[in-house]
Design an enzyme around this catalytic site. Structure first.
Site, PDB file in Angstrom:
ATOM      1  N   ASP A   9       0.656  -0.992  -0.146  1.00  0.00           N
ATOM      2  CA  ASP A   9      -0.016   0.119  -0.127  1.00  0.00           C
ATOM      3  C   ASP A   9       0.963   1.085   0.101  1.00  0.00           C
ATOM      4  OD1 ASP A   9      -2.952   0.988   0.550  1.00  0.00           O
ATOM      5  OD2 ASP A   9      -1.702   2.262   1.788  1.00  0.00           O
ATOM      6  N   ILE A  10       0.429   2.065  -0.776  1.00  0.00           N
ATOM      7  CA  ILE A  10       1.437   3.562  -0.941  1.00  0.00           C
ATOM      8  C   ILE A  10       0.893   4.310   0.297  1.00  0.00           C
ATOM      9  CG2 ILE A  10       1.863   5.512  -2.493  1.00  0.00           C
ATOM     10  CD1 ILE A  10       1.069   3.924  -4.855  1.00  0.00           C
ATOM     11  N   GLU A  31      -4.732   2.418  -4.315  1.00  0.00           N
ATOM     12  CA  GLU A  31      -3.231   2.283  -4.247  1.00  0.00           C
ATOM     13  C   GLU A  31      -2.639   1.007  -3.622  1.00  0.00           C
ATOM     14  OE1 GLU A  31      -4.787   4.085  -0.303  1.00  0.00           O
ATOM     15  OE2 GLU A  31      -5.506   3.986  -2.339  1.00  0.00           O
TER      16      GLU A  31
END
Length: 475
Positions: A338-339, A381
């Site tokens: 996950d960003i 994301e």
């Protein structure tokens, strides 16, 4: 009636050619009904021109006239859904033609010897059993017998059977026309030119009004197969008819029967040529279709932004891998990436910059994985990866390498937009042991490990263990 038929066709989402065919069919049937009424007037007022061809001394028989009137009426009534009445009329035609066929096969004396004299007289009035010249011929009898069966099949909601009987009935007037064109009396027999025209009009009309179903529909559809069938039908019939005409004329003029052999050879080569052209044309069209199917399949399995698998493609590839690993009995690992603070990036720099960052990170992840690893964009994301034949220690090393690579990349220099200089990612890892095939549970464990990485400050890798069982939720 034609307006209502057209409206119904539009409601059924029929194609224009099918609508036109249905309209034409009813026009032909009405024409047949009017022409038969004209012949009836000729009989009533003794106008021979209306029903007799003087050069051949062939006339429309009374039974032919009755069958024409009844058959045309029965098919017209189908449009009004008068099935009971249609069945009654069609059954009457069937009985009349069956008796005529019975009379032809066994002879009129059989009927006269086995029926009361007053009934036999009625049959004689209708069928002209003692008439040798002007009779309802065998070909006409079979044609109306087939048309009555076609009408009955329509009322029984059997369109394919109805069309088969319609096609068979159409073959009889076309054979008769061939006989008249080629001067072959064996082909038309006792079928007068007027009866031939009646048969042709009714048979074509019968097929046209069923154009919304079965083989006729397939031929009239604006698809490649429909167009090919129409072209081949027209070309094939025209070629065979024209070449046959030339062959017979040549045989009559020169008396050389070997020309018939040349005709057969030419027909065989024509069939081969038609098949070859059809195969080439179909292959060209089918190649385009296969390419489009492949393209659509790719769209359904691929994320358009990052060119990675989407969730559907990911699970399909995982299914294949699970089947393979059952044979090898090896471990596998899943990681979810996950960003960090991606919503803030979108809010501050815009969704265009966010998309570019997604593509950049997707490429970094892909370039740091093996060719056997399966990667997808789960959505937003978030990314997921399956690492086949991998233990948890190796999974941790791969995840750390990806995290460090992302963190060390100067984003601003890569995407050339007003963007953050650096971004970071958080990663959760979990093990799928060889004894298990529960992918969803393993992904949930990786998600809990990702949640733990977020809690601990982001930009890190966490491995699932039993202490994380109750921890879950977004950050």
């Amino acid at each position: 009636m034609h307006t209502s038929l057209s409206s119904k066709a539009v409601r059924d989402n029929r194609h224009e050619l099918i609508i036109k065919a249905i309209k034409l069919g009813y026009k032909l049937l009405f024409s047949s009904l009017l022409l038969s009424l004209l012949v009836l007037i000729g009989y009533v007022f003794n106008v021979d021109f209306f029903y007799r061809h003087f050069s051949l001394d062939l006339a429309v028989h009374r039974l032919t006239l009755i069958c024409t009137l009844l058959t045309s009426t029965s098919f017209i009534l189908i449009a009004y859904h008068k099935n009971k009445l249609v069945q009654l009329i069609s059954t009457s035609v069937f009985i009349l033609t069956a008796i005529r066929l019975f009379d032809y096969l066994l002879g009129p004396q059989f009927i006269f010897n086995n029926l009361p004299y007053y009934i036999a007289d009625i049959f004689n009035l209708i069928f002209d059993m003692h008439e040798e010249k002007n009779i309802m011929g065998l070909n006409t009898t079979i044609m109306f017998l087939l048309l009555s069966l076609s009408s009955l099949m329509r009322t029984l909601n059997k369109p394919n059977a109805s069309q088969i009987f319609g096609f068979l009935s159409l073959s009889i007037p076309t054979i008769s026309i061939t006989g008249y064109v080629f001067n072959l009396s064996e082909f038309y027999g006792s079928m007068s030119p007027v009866t031939t025209v009646y048969g042709l009009i009714i048979s074509i009309g019968v097929l046209c009004i069923s154009a919304h179903k079965g083989a006729i529909k397939a031929m009239l559809l604006p698809t490649f197969g429909g167009r090919l069938a129409r072209y081949l039908s027209i070309i094939g019939y025209s070629y065979c008819f024209g070449l046959g005409y030339l062959a017979i004329k040549s045989i009559d003029e020169f008396g050389n029967t070997s020309l018939f052999g040349a005709y057969v050879v030419a027909m065989c080569w024509f069939i081969i040529l038609i098949l070859a052209v059809s195969a080439l044309t179909y292959e060209k069209e089918d190649k385009s279709r296969r390419f489009m199917e492949k393209y659509l399949l790719q769209l359904s399995r691929e994320d358009p932004l990052t060119a990675l698998y989407n969730r559907r493609g990911f699970y399909e590839e995982i299914g294949k891998e699970i089947k393979r690993r059952k044979r090898k009995e090896s471990n596998a690992c899943f990681i979810i990436i996950d960003i960090d603070s991606f919503k803030k990036i979108n809010d501050q720099f815009g969704h265009g910059v966010g998309d570019e960052i997604l593509k950049l990170i997707a490429n970094i992840i892909k370039n740091n994985l093996r060719s056997t690893d399966i990667i997808c964009r789960l959505g937003g994301e978030e990314f997921a990866v399956m690492l086949p034949d991998t233990d948890i220690q190796e999974c941790c090393e791969i995840s750390e390498r990806i995290r460090a690579k992302v963190r060390g990349t100067n984003v601003k220099s890569k995407i050339r937009f007003n963007s953050p200089e650096f971004v970071s990612i958080s990663i959760g890892c979990s093990l799928l042991p060889s004894s298990s095939s529960n992918v969803n549970e393993t992904l949930e464990k990786a998600d809990k490990a990702l949640y733990e990485a977020k809690i601990k400050g982001r930009n890190r890798v966490c491995i699932y263990d039993d202490s994380l069982k109750k921890k879950s939720g977004p950050i």
